[in-house]
Structures are given as C-alpha cells and as structure tokens.
Enzyme design. Structure first.
Site, PDB file in Angstrom:
ATOM      1  N   GLU A 167       0.504  -1.654  -0.313  1.00 56.55           N
ATOM      2  CA  GLU A 167       0.193   0.018  -0.441  1.00 56.55           C
ATOM      3  C   GLU A 167       1.300   1.546  -0.140  1.00 56.55           C
ATOM      4  OE1 GLU A 167      -3.648  -1.553   2.272  1.00 56.55           O
ATOM      5  OE2 GLU A 167      -2.419  -0.855   3.770  1.00 56.55           O
ATOM      6  N   ALA A 313      -6.699  -6.564  12.641  1.00 59.35           N
ATOM      7  CA  ALA A 313      -7.574  -5.706  13.237  1.00 59.35           C
ATOM      8  C   ALA A 313      -8.559  -7.011  14.049  1.00 59.35           C
ATOM      9  CB  ALA A 313      -8.393  -4.602  12.512  1.00 59.35           C
TER      10      ALA A 313
END
Length: 430
Positions: A167, A313
């Site tokens: 990313e 997460a």
C-alpha cells in the site's frame, strides 16, 4: 467493586472494554497515548492523503457515555502477575482481571540501528516522519544540480511486501506520477523510482497466490519496481544493500517485520520469537487464569483450525470481544454465587484479506471469493470506512477519498518538523 485493567487502547482493548459496558465494575483503560488509532490507514497519512486526526479519536471521547470506564494516560513499566498489579511510574495498581493488548512495534531482526535511516509505520509520529521525508525528497530534487544526487533523492525503497509495504509503495508511485508533477518546475517527479523489496517469492504472501500475482501486476502497472527473493543486508543513509547489489536511495521505509510490545517481557512467562505471549486456548496466560493477552501481543491459535491467529485488526477485535464475554459471565456467576461457566476456546473467524494498490487497484479474498481491480478497491474502501471508530472520522475519510478520486489532489501535503534539504551545489534556475 471488581477492578479490570486493560492495557492498550487499540482495537482489542477498546473491544474488550465495550463488551463490559453496563457491569458494576471499575474498568481502567491504560494507554501511553490519549487516542485510539486506526492503523490500517496510517500509510495514507504517510502519503499525504489523510490528516492524522482523520484516523484517530480521543479514547475519552469513545467512552464518555460508558460510566464504568476510566481512562488513564500513562506507560505501564512492568506487570506482576503473582501479586496481580501493574506499575505506572513505580506506582502499583492492583487488579482482579487484566487484559493485555499493548500491540506491536517494528522489528529490524536484530539490526535496530537501521531504524534511524529506515523508519517503520506503526504510529502517527512514524507516519508524519515518513510524509516529511517523502515530500522533502521532491523539494531536494527540485533544487539539486548533481544528477546522481537528484536520482538518489527520487529513489524510494520500501522493505517488505506485506499489505503495508504494498500500500505504501503503490501510494508513493501514484503521488509521484499523478498528483504532483505540475507542482514542480525543474524536476520531473514522474521519473521517481519506487522499489519494493521482498525476501520471499511473492508479494502479499498471506494472500492466495492468484491474488499475490494480481497485486504484483497492478503494482508494476503504476511503475513500482519489485525485487523478490532478496533480503536487505544493510541500511545506510545513502541507500541499501540488497543481496550483492547496492541501491543508492535517500529514502528507505521499513515494512518487513513486527515484534510485540516489550511490556510482555516483564511477565516472566514463555514468549515466542516475536516476543508474543504464548496463551491458553481461552487467551489467558498459563497459570494465571485472570490475566488475558489479545491482539498482536498474543501468540494465539485458532481453536478450530489450529492455525496461528493473524496479527490483523479482526483478530484483535474478536479477541477483545471474546475475553470481555468471559469476564462478564464470570462476574455474573460470582454475583449469583454460582459456578463459573466453561470458558470455551477462541475461534477466529476469518473474514478475508484486503489490500489496496492505488486508485481503482486492490485485491480482495473474502470467503474464498477472489477479486481484483475496481470491485476489490470499492470493497476495501467501504470496509475501512465502516470500521472507523466514529462518524466524524468516517465522514472526513470518505470526503477526503472522494476529493482525491475525482480531482487527483492530496490535501495533506504538509512538511512538518525539521525541513532542511541537503544539496551538493547551489541551485541554478537559469
């Protein structure tokens, strides 16, 4: 009242505290920062797409309506499991239940001196420092007259091709080629090199091979150079050694490894190679049933598959909710003077993997369905907006992304902190 101490205001700690709302208990949520950070979008702060406040929210604000939670700003120095207490600035604080969710930091695999020249990306401070170095590189190239120095200024090396590395590299390539070329007069920013180095055979190794290959093609399509099966053996201020090759680069960014928070070392219990605590199937610490470890801090295993729970997460959120439910059931049983129910084992529900490469470019693997390109990018955007902790953040991020998408502009291109640029000769604007 029973006292429950939660160390860490990340995904796991917040999820555990929310699971305990309404109980007649005293919850202390301890963190060395006063905000909850949405780490998956840190790279967008580092590449000037978002502001830090867009992805962070004050912890006190999150729990202002949950009256049994008290937020404590401080650093936990050590934990005494036998005496059931933690120490903040040498002050002991006792507990009845402990939830350790202190997260992880960078790992340079024993070469911590590399951190000075190759910052990682785990905190807002990391993100703003990377943004400072990234933007300063173009300012330096604008006034640099030495061709070699200019080339080194415009070479960006990202070490590690997991989701963060991919990313970050993709966003940097897009900024250099699409966002800022018209802002500069004496340097062509589109000539910048973004090099992604991976020690393994493919990028995004946690993804299926088909998705990894798609991500590699999408990265290369926007100009990212990918080096596979090579390890960085040295990091210097003027570049990196990649295998036998030296790459001259003034900007190196680290996304290759993580290690658990050092607070786990004070527990006196077995840790794995990354410093994570080896926990029981119910996420408790062996021999200490009232102390739990969740998220990146825990070396946990999925109760169904026997595979390690990934440090993402979702793992932290599910672990926090699972532990919160255990504590709730046991407190209610204690209140009724009944035997506590069986805790069960933690089963991680894998909702899939997502990684974005750039505008309209992403890969997704959801419930066995593999997507790439625009559909995957839309899913990635929606999921990340939904998981932001409050409405203001969702609105700010959504608006920022829409502006960037339609106008190609990144409004957070601010150089903060020390802003000197180094050149070998005075600039010549003739």
């Amino acid at each position: 009242m029973k006292r429950i101490l939660i160390i860490g205001g990340g995904f796991g700690g917040v999820a555990a505290a929310k699971e305990l709302r309404g109980l007649p208990v005293e919850i202390g949520l301890v963190d060395r920062r006063n905000y909850h950070l949405f780490q998956p979008l840190l790279y967008q702060v580092a590449t000037a797409a978002l502001n830090p406040s867009d992805i962070a929210s004050p912890i006190r604000k999150i729990f202002r309506h949950q009256k049994n939670v008290s937020v404590v700003l401080g650093t936990v120095e050590k934990i005494d499991l036998q005496q059931q207490r933690i120490f903040i600035e040498d002050q002991p604080i006792p507990y009845d239940y402990l939830v350790l969710a202190a997260g992880a930091t960078h790992s340079y695999f024993g070469n911590e001196q590399w951190g000075k020249d190759a910052p990682g990306l785990k905190t807002i401070e990391d993100a703003t420092e990377i943004r400072r170095r990234f933007l300063l590189a173009f300012e330096s190239a604008e006034i640099e007259t030495d061709p070699d120095a200019r080339r080194a200024s415009l070479t960006f090396v990202v070490v590690g091709a997991g989701p963060t590395g991919c990313e970050l590299a993709g966003a940097m390539a897009e900024v250099a080629r699409n966002t800022i070329p018209a802002d500069f007069r004496h340097v062509d920013t589109a000539t910048a090199r973004v090099i992604l180095i991976q020690g393994g055979p493919r990028v995004l190794e946690a993804f299926p091979e088909e998705s990894s290959l798609s991500a590699q093609r999408q990265l290369e399509a926007i100009g990212v150079e990918i080096i596979l099966n090579q390890r960085v053996t040295e990091v210097r201020s003027d570049g990196v050694m990649c295998g036998e090759t030296f790459i001259a680069a003034h900007n190196v960014f680290w996304a290759a490894g993580v290690k658990a928070s050092s607070i786990g070392e004070t527990l006196g219990v077995p840790l794995d190679r990354s410093g994570r605590v080896k926990v029981n199937p119910d996420l408790s610490i062996p021999s200490y049933p009232n102390a739990f470890v969740i998220g990146d801090q825990a070396a946990a295993v999925d109760g169904k598959t026997g595979k390690p729970v990934p440090g993402v997460a979702q793992g932290a959120l599910q672990g926090g909710s699972f532990v919160g439910k255990i504590i709730r059931r046991e407190l209610k049983a204690n209140e009724k003077e009944e035997q506590a129910p069986d805790r069960g084992v933690f089963n991680y529900f894998d909702k899939g993997n997502l990684a974005t490469i750039g505008r309209n470019k992403a890969v997704a693997e959801i419930f066995g369905c593999k997507l790439a390109g625009f559909p995957a990018w839309v899913i990635w955007a929606v999921v990340h907006i939904l998981f932001l902790v409050n409405f203001r953040s969702r609105l700010a991020v959504g608006f920022g992304w829409a502006w960037t998408y339609f106008f190609g502009d990144r409004g957070a291109r601010l150089i903060t902190g020390k802003s000197e640029v180094q050149i070998k000769r005075p600039p010549n604007f003739d």
